[in-house]
Design a protein around this motif. Structure first.
Motif, short mmCIF file in Angstrom:
data_model
loop_
_atom_site.label_atom_id
_atom_site.label_comp_id
_atom_site.label_asym_id
_atom_site.label_seq_id
_atom_site.Cartn_x
_atom_site.Cartn_y
_atom_site.Cartn_z
N MET A 66 22.89 35.20 52.31
CA MET A 66 22.91 33.78 52.00
C MET A 66 23.26 32.99 53.26
SD MET A 66 24.72 32.66 48.47
CE MET A 66 24.64 34.19 47.58
N ALA A 67 22.52 31.95 53.49
CA ALA A 67 22.76 31.12 54.67
C ALA A 67 23.91 30.15 54.42
CB ALA A 67 21.50 30.35 55.03
N ARG A 68 24.68 29.91 55.45
CA ARG A 68 25.78 28.94 55.41
C ARG A 68 25.27 27.67 56.08
NH1 ARG A 68 30.25 28.66 59.46
NH2 ARG A 68 31.67 27.14 58.61
N ILE A 69 25.30 26.54 55.35
CA ILE A 69 24.79 25.27 55.87
C ILE A 69 25.96 24.31 56.05
CG2 ILE A 69 23.26 23.33 55.43
CD1 ILE A 69 21.67 25.28 53.57
N VAL A 70 26.14 23.80 57.26
CA VAL A 70 27.18 22.80 57.54
C VAL A 70 26.60 21.43 57.21
CG1 VAL A 70 28.66 21.80 59.30
CG2 VAL A 70 28.19 24.24 59.33
N ILE A 71 27.34 20.65 56.42
CA ILE A 71 26.89 19.33 56.00
C ILE A 71 27.67 18.27 56.77
CG2 ILE A 71 26.72 17.74 54.06
CD1 ILE A 71 26.52 20.29 52.29
N THR A 72 26.96 17.36 57.43
CA THR A 72 27.60 16.30 58.19
C THR A 72 26.85 14.98 57.97
OG1 THR A 72 26.27 16.69 60.15
CG2 THR A 72 28.36 17.87 60.03
N THR A 73 27.51 13.88 58.30
CA THR A 73 26.88 12.58 58.28
C THR A 73 27.46 11.74 59.41
OG1 THR A 73 26.47 10.57 57.02
CG2 THR A 73 28.54 11.68 56.59
N GLU A 74 26.65 10.90 60.00
CA GLU A 74 27.14 10.00 61.04
C GLU A 74 27.73 8.73 60.44
OE1 GLU A 74 24.09 9.34 63.92
OE2 GLU A 74 23.86 11.47 64.33
N ARG B 125 27.80 24.41 52.53
CA ARG B 125 27.05 24.89 51.37
C ARG B 125 26.64 26.33 51.65
NH1 ARG B 125 23.44 22.09 47.33
NH2 ARG B 125 22.77 23.88 46.13
N LYS B 126 26.93 27.19 50.68
CA LYS B 126 26.53 28.59 50.77
C LYS B 126 25.97 28.98 49.41
CE LYS B 126 27.93 33.04 52.49
NZ LYS B 126 28.98 33.83 53.10
N GLY B 127 24.65 29.07 49.34
CA GLY B 127 23.99 29.34 48.07
C GLY B 127 24.24 28.17 47.12
N PRO B 128 24.65 28.45 45.89
CA PRO B 128 24.89 27.37 44.92
C PRO B 128 26.26 26.71 45.06
CG PRO B 128 25.23 29.47 43.86
CD PRO B 128 24.74 29.76 45.26
N LEU B 129 27.10 27.21 45.97
CA LEU B 129 28.46 26.70 46.12
C LEU B 129 28.52 25.62 47.21
CD1 LEU B 129 31.48 26.98 45.41
CD2 LEU B 129 31.63 28.68 47.22
N LEU B 130 29.12 24.47 46.89
CA LEU B 130 29.32 23.39 47.84
C LEU B 130 30.82 23.14 47.97
CD1 LEU B 130 28.38 20.99 49.61
CD2 LEU B 130 28.38 19.63 47.51
N GLN B 131 31.33 23.21 49.19
CA GLN B 131 32.73 22.89 49.47
C GLN B 131 32.75 21.62 50.29
OE1 GLN B 131 33.73 26.59 51.45
NE2 GLN B 131 34.93 27.22 49.68
N ALA B 132 33.36 20.57 49.74
CA ALA B 132 33.44 19.28 50.43
C ALA B 132 34.87 19.06 50.91
CB ALA B 132 33.03 18.16 49.50
N SER B 133 35.00 18.45 52.08
CA SER B 133 36.33 18.20 52.63
C SER B 133 37.00 17.07 51.86
CB SER B 133 36.24 17.85 54.11
OG SER B 133 35.57 16.63 54.28
N GLY B 134 38.31 16.99 51.98
CA GLY B 134 39.07 15.93 51.34
C GLY B 134 38.89 14.61 52.06
N GLN B 135 39.46 13.59 51.50
CA GLN B 135 39.33 12.26 52.08
C GLN B 135 40.68 11.83 52.66
OE1 GLN B 135 38.02 9.34 49.30
NE2 GLN B 135 37.91 7.72 50.81
N LEU B 136 40.67 11.47 53.93
CA LEU B 136 41.88 10.97 54.58
C LEU B 136 41.89 9.45 54.50
CD1 LEU B 136 41.85 13.13 57.82
CD2 LEU B 136 43.31 13.42 55.82
N PRO B 137 43.06 8.84 54.38
CA PRO B 137 43.13 7.38 54.33
C PRO B 137 43.05 6.77 55.73
CG PRO B 137 45.32 8.31 54.11
CD PRO B 137 44.36 9.46 54.17
#
Length: 55
Positions: A1-9, A23-35
């Motif tokens: 399974m490929a590991r895909i790094v998700i980013t946005t500008e 994202r790795k297969g059907p699993l998505l791990q999103a980072s938390g939100q800092l204030p």
């Protein structure tokens, strides 16, 4: 399974070498939100809650 790094500008730069999401297969791990305050480029932390209880 490929590991895909998700980013946005469109998000503020992270203060540490972290990924915004992975994202790795059907699993998505999103980072938390800092204030972060984008104008001051620093964390904006409040110690009071809307209810006034402090926590």
């Amino acid at each position: 399974m490929a590991r895909i790094v998700i980013t946005t500008e469109n998000a503020p730069a992270l203060p540490a070498p972290l990924a915004q999401g992975i994202r790795k297969g059907p699993l998505l791990q999103a980072s938390g939100q800092l204030p972060l305050d984008p104008e001051a480029a620093r964390a904006s932390i409040s110690t009071s809650s809307p209810g006034g209880s402090g926590m």
